[in-house]
Design a protein around this motif. Structure first.
Motif, mmCIF file in Angstrom:
data_model
loop_
_atom_site.group_PDB
_atom_site.id
_atom_site.type_symbol
_atom_site.label_atom_id
_atom_site.label_comp_id
_atom_site.label_asym_id
_atom_site.label_seq_id
_atom_site.Cartn_x
_atom_site.Cartn_y
_atom_site.Cartn_z
ATOM 1 N N SER A 1 -7.361 -16.475 4.770
ATOM 2 C CA SER A 1 -6.922 -15.839 6.015
ATOM 3 C C SER A 1 -6.158 -14.550 5.730
ATOM 4 O O SER A 1 -6.265 -13.587 6.478
ATOM 5 C CB SER A 1 -6.075 -16.791 6.833
ATOM 6 O OG SER A 1 -4.856 -17.054 6.184
ATOM 7 N N MET A 2 -5.392 -14.501 4.635
ATOM 8 C CA MET A 2 -4.679 -13.276 4.286
ATOM 9 C C MET A 2 -5.655 -12.161 3.930
ATOM 10 O O MET A 2 -5.475 -11.013 4.330
ATOM 11 C CB MET A 2 -3.726 -13.529 3.121
ATOM 12 C CG MET A 2 -2.530 -14.384 3.495
ATOM 13 S SD MET A 2 -1.543 -14.892 2.076
ATOM 14 C CE MET A 2 -1.060 -13.346 1.379
ATOM 15 N N VAL A 3 -6.704 -12.498 3.187
ATOM 16 C CA VAL A 3 -7.692 -11.496 2.796
ATOM 17 C C VAL A 3 -8.469 -11.009 4.016
ATOM 18 O O VAL A 3 -8.754 -9.822 4.154
ATOM 19 C CB VAL A 3 -8.650 -12.074 1.731
ATOM 20 C CG1 VAL A 3 -9.847 -11.171 1.508
ATOM 21 C CG2 VAL A 3 -7.896 -12.294 0.431
ATOM 22 N N SER B 1 -5.410 -1.923 0.824
ATOM 23 C CA SER B 1 -4.476 -2.847 0.174
ATOM 24 C C SER B 1 -5.237 -3.876 -0.659
ATOM 25 O O SER B 1 -4.749 -4.319 -1.698
ATOM 26 C CB SER B 1 -3.581 -3.533 1.198
ATOM 27 O OG SER B 1 -4.350 -4.306 2.073
ATOM 28 N N LEU B 2 -6.436 -4.255 -0.231
ATOM 29 C CA LEU B 2 -7.248 -5.170 -1.037
ATOM 30 C C LEU B 2 -7.670 -4.515 -2.342
ATOM 31 O O LEU B 2 -7.693 -5.163 -3.398
ATOM 32 C CB LEU B 2 -8.481 -5.616 -0.251
ATOM 33 C CG LEU B 2 -8.246 -6.583 0.898
ATOM 34 C CD1 LEU B 2 -9.546 -6.832 1.647
ATOM 35 C CD2 LEU B 2 -7.681 -7.881 0.381
ATOM 36 N N MET B 3 -8.012 -3.219 -2.283
ATOM 37 C CA MET B 3 -8.423 -2.503 -3.498
ATOM 38 C C MET B 3 -7.252 -2.393 -4.469
ATOM 39 O O MET B 3 -7.423 -2.591 -5.680
ATOM 40 C CB MET B 3 -8.967 -1.121 -3.134
ATOM 41 C CG MET B 3 -10.295 -1.193 -2.382
ATOM 42 S SD MET B 3 -10.871 0.385 -1.747
ATOM 43 C CE MET B 3 -10.942 1.372 -3.203
ATOM 44 N N VAL B 4 -6.058 -2.108 -3.959
ATOM 45 C CA VAL B 4 -4.874 -2.013 -4.816
ATOM 46 C C VAL B 4 -4.573 -3.379 -5.433
ATOM 47 O O VAL B 4 -4.278 -3.474 -6.637
ATOM 48 C CB VAL B 4 -3.662 -1.490 -4.007
ATOM 49 C CG1 VAL B 4 -2.376 -1.638 -4.787
ATOM 50 C CG2 VAL B 4 -3.880 -0.042 -3.605
ATOM 51 N N ALA B 5 -4.661 -4.433 -4.654
ATOM 52 C CA ALA B 5 -4.410 -5.780 -5.189
ATOM 53 C C ALA B 5 -5.429 -6.131 -6.261
ATOM 54 O O ALA B 5 -5.078 -6.732 -7.292
ATOM 55 C CB ALA B 5 -4.463 -6.801 -4.052
ATOM 56 N N PHE B 6 -6.687 -5.754 -6.071
ATOM 57 C CA PHE B 6 -7.719 -6.021 -7.080
ATOM 58 C C PHE B 6 -7.420 -5.276 -8.371
ATOM 59 O O PHE B 6 -7.497 -5.847 -9.469
ATOM 60 C CB PHE B 6 -9.099 -5.621 -6.531
ATOM 61 C CG PHE B 6 -10.188 -5.736 -7.541
ATOM 62 C CD1 PHE B 6 -10.686 -6.978 -7.902
ATOM 63 C CD2 PHE B 6 -10.717 -4.606 -8.146
ATOM 64 C CE1 PHE B 6 -11.690 -7.093 -8.840
ATOM 65 C CE2 PHE B 6 -11.720 -4.711 -9.089
ATOM 66 C CZ PHE B 6 -12.213 -5.956 -9.441
ATOM 67 N N LEU B 7 -7.039 -3.994 -8.273
ATOM 68 C CA LEU B 7 -6.744 -3.209 -9.472
ATOM 69 C C LEU B 7 -5.522 -3.749 -10.203
ATOM 70 O O LEU B 7 -5.496 -3.787 -11.439
ATOM 71 C CB LEU B 7 -6.552 -1.735 -9.101
ATOM 72 C CG LEU B 7 -7.820 -1.027 -8.617
ATOM 73 C CD1 LEU B 7 -7.492 0.374 -8.136
ATOM 74 C CD2 LEU B 7 -8.857 -0.990 -9.718
ATOM 75 N N ILE B 8 -4.519 -4.161 -9.466
ATOM 76 C CA ILE B 8 -3.335 -4.754 -10.114
ATOM 77 C C ILE B 8 -3.721 -6.057 -10.806
ATOM 78 O O ILE B 8 -3.277 -6.335 -11.921
ATOM 79 C CB ILE B 8 -2.215 -4.980 -9.073
ATOM 80 C CG1 ILE B 8 -1.640 -3.635 -8.633
ATOM 81 C CG2 ILE B 8 -1.121 -5.881 -9.634
ATOM 82 C CD1 ILE B 8 -0.642 -3.720 -7.514
#
Length: 108
Positions: A85-87, A94-101
């Protein structure tokens, strides 16, 4: 007794409104509060009986709110459902930044 949905009434604690709005508001209350609610006609000051309120609500298709359950009785959500649900609600950058981190953390 025939009642006009647009008739002006006073719902105790809420003020003046139409009869339909007052009944819809009463049906949203918890059962104990619903029993204590009082609707008065503005034209003659007569209080509507609880049976009349229930009858009008069923006639107009206004269902009472569901019983409120204790938070202890509600099952805990599974973490996979929480993350999903968060995704679903997150914006794409923000999803792209979270993936890169996540990639950087796993490479270390």
């Amino acid at each position: 007794m025939m009642s006009d949905p647009e008739e002006s009434v006073r719902l105790q604690g809420f003020g003046e409104m139409t009869l339909r709005t007052a009944i819809a508001t009463v049906m949203l209350l918890a059962p104990r509060e619903r029993a204590d609610a009082a609707i008065f006609r503005v034209r003659d000051g007569v209080r509507l009986a609880a049976s009349e309120i229930a009858e009008l609500a069923s006639e107009w298709g206004i269902a009472p709110a569901a019983e409120i359950r204790s938070p202890r009785l509600v099952p805990d959500p599974h973490w996979s459902d929480v993350v999903r649900s968060m995704v679903r609600e997150a914006p794409l950058p923000s999803l792209m930044v979270a993936f890169l981190i996540g990639v950087l953390v796993t490479r270390r």
